[in-house]
Write an enzyme that holds these catalytic residues in place. Sequence first.
Site, short mmCIF file in Angstrom:
data_model
loop_
_atom_site.label_atom_id
_atom_site.label_comp_id
_atom_site.label_asym_id
_atom_site.label_seq_id
_atom_site.Cartn_x
_atom_site.Cartn_y
_atom_site.Cartn_z
CD GLU A 270 -3.17 -1.22 2.06
OE1 GLU A 270 -4.09 -1.39 1.72
OE2 GLU A 270 -2.77 -1.25 3.25
CD GLU B 65 -3.81 -5.91 3.70
OE1 GLU B 65 -3.11 -4.94 4.24
OE2 GLU B 65 -3.53 -6.69 2.63
#
Length: 268
Positions: free
Chosen positions: A122, A142
């Site tokens: 990210e 995730e």
Amino acid sequence: MSKLLHHRDGNVLTLTINRPEARNAIDPELLCLMADAFEAASRDTELRAVIVTGAGDKAFCAGADLGRLLPLLARQRPPEDDFDHRVAEDPEVFNRALLRGFDIGVPVIAAVNGHAIAGGMELCQGTDLRVASENARFGVQEVKWGIFPAGGSTVRLPAQLSMARAMELLLTGDPIDAKTAFDWGFVNRVVPPAQVMPVARDLAQRIARNGPLAVRAVRHAARSLLGTPEEEALAQELRYAAPVLASEDAREGPLSFLEKRPPVFRGR
């Protein structure tokens, strides 16, 4: 030694995430240091480019420290020190550290020397250019752990890749290798490990030699107008262009070309 190393070479700043023993995972202290470094960079009028990398040759950043940062963000453990309290009380610390809705104003280059997973991936998404080692891997994992990738992936990846490829990364959680990331258009260069930083520095220096007002405005326009309908975007583009074209730098550039000398840009 600090968990975030700073090295300034002229008007190029290199930030090195320095937790190689933990695959450069982000704990609360490191999150605060990253947020502060990017905040300071946004106020530095002499800065022309920033390189972000990780210490060692195994990982760029493995994301959030699952034992320290994630339980704190999920309110599963109470704050224990000043860094914990900052993270728990100010969501902008998280946003600034991952360049999530926070723009430092100058180009940011990710020098990905190993795995960029979860929050590390990210952070890459918040950069403008990406140089990857041949052994780099990129993943938004995730969902494998029942977690939501809240560092911007559900917004940025569909904009930076095709929807189908973004959804494959987001929904399977499976990582991709550096060649695939290059083929998908996510990284600019794939190089041998020893060349990651030299290539990143070369890109930064090439950018730094250009007119700073023009670089900032071009970057801002390209990022902010992404996805805007064409007619509206073209009208807004002129608003970015006008102050640059009226600047001293815009007169110096053509003059230096005519005089056959390097330009001397002053950022005004």
